[in-house]
Write an enzyme that holds these catalytic residues in place. Structure first.
Site: not given
Length: 345
Positions: A204, A125, A95
């Site tokens: 992230s 992911d 992402h």
């Protein structure tokens, strides 16, 4: 990932209709005086953590993602990543780089390089980037550990770029193992690690490390209850989640081959069997998943799986098939079904 066009870019999940997840810039102001430095310092060995940071932080990178607009680029967002070998391979979340037309990597020493996207695995992911080997010739890659050995209570260290603040470190513990988390495909990621090490937008794709400085997870999401939410102290009450590094280890050879790794697909909607559902449907089994919908043309449709549908009250009626095992291994829930299917990625 965190940027102008995606203000809440760290993956967000929801616990229930009454609990929603929110990510907002944590403004530090009045109200922080109740936490003393000695309270947090007593939880870990400062010299150990400092040593891990000094060794690992050069291999943790800032990822800047741009989108092309006619003859120029606009910033789409940013996140974190980490070097896994001397060839220039960098791991991050899918992402973080999704929708990117250009990816720029910034290193701790102030140098930078453009990266290309090799393989991706949206179901977990994960994404693998590549810079030139010369760009990382003076950087020691991180060592991948074994997330299967992770235990609640063990030291957990997150390094990344929350809100673009590169080289930030937070410390906590592994709070839980074998959690599930929905990916962008609305498909559960299995084996997820839960941590109270503070994770924010921009973290992230960064590493979650153990006390040996080995990677045990890839930081990917946070969870915050709206009932406890306060934009001044986002860290209090938030829960962090990391994709287990063993998933990365299993997929890394194929990611390096420039593959988009797609998950096995049955084409069903199902409910985990729980005691009340077993009782209501008068089933003769007490484990498995109950098929409620089957997509036309799907593998499940082609082999003749029968769906129960849903009643007006949203509960499944009688008449659906139950999947009780995959390759002889018992299915305990929808999450366990996905985990068993993922063995065939």
């Amino acid at each position: 990932m965190y940027g102008v066009s995606k203000a809440f870019a760290l993956a967000i999940t929801s616990l229930s209709a009454a609990v929603i997840l929110v990510v907002i810039f944590a403004w530090q102001g009045p109200g922080f005086n109740s936490v003393t430095p000695s309270a947090s310092a007593a939880l870990f060995d400062e010299q150990l953590v400092q040593g891990i940071y000094e060794q690992a932080s050069p291999a943790v990178v800032d990822i800047n993602v741009d989108r092309r607009l006619e003859d120029s680029f606009n910033r789409l967002g940013f996140g974190s990543g980490f070097l896994v070998d001397s060839e220039g391979h960098i791991v991050t979340n899918n992402h973080v780089i999704q929708g990117a037309d250009r990816i720029r990597i910034s290193f701790k020493d102030g140098t930078s390089a453009e990266a290309e996207t090799l393989g991706t695995n949206p179901a977990n992911d994960l994404a693998l980037l590549k810079v030139s080997a010369d760009a990382v010739k003076n950087i020691k890659p991180l060592t991948l550990g074994d997330s299967g050995d992770a235990k609640p209570g063990q030291l957990a260290i997150a390094i990344g770029s929350p809100f673009g603040l590169g080289g930030s470190i937070t410390v906590g513990v592994i709070s839980g193992v074998d959690r599930t988390l929905n990916s962008d495909l609305s498909r559960p990621i299995s084996g997820v690690l839960q941590t109270d090490a503070l994770i924010n937008p921009g973290n992230s794709g960064g590493p979650l490390l153990d006390r040996q400085g080995k990677v045990v997870g890839i930081n990917t999401a946070i969870q915050v209850s709206l009932s406890d939410f306060n934009p001044r102290n986002l860290g209090r009450g938030s829960i962090g989640f990391a994709v287990p590094v063993n998933t990365l280890v299993n997929l890394l050879p194929r990611l390096k081959e420039n593959q988009v790794i797609r998950p096995p697909w049955l084409g069903i909607t199902a409910a985990s069997l729980e005691p009340l559902l077993v009782e209501a449907l008068d089933l003769t089994v007490d484990h498995g998943v109950y098929v409620t919908q089957v997509m036309s043309g799907s593998p499940a449709n082609k082999v003749g799986l029968v769906a129960a549908g849903l009643s007006d009250r949203g509960r499944p009626p009688k008449g659906g098939d139950v999947i009780v095992a995959v390759d002889g291994t018992k299915v305990r829930s929808v999450a366990s079904l996905i985990a068993l299917l993922n063995l065939h990625l």
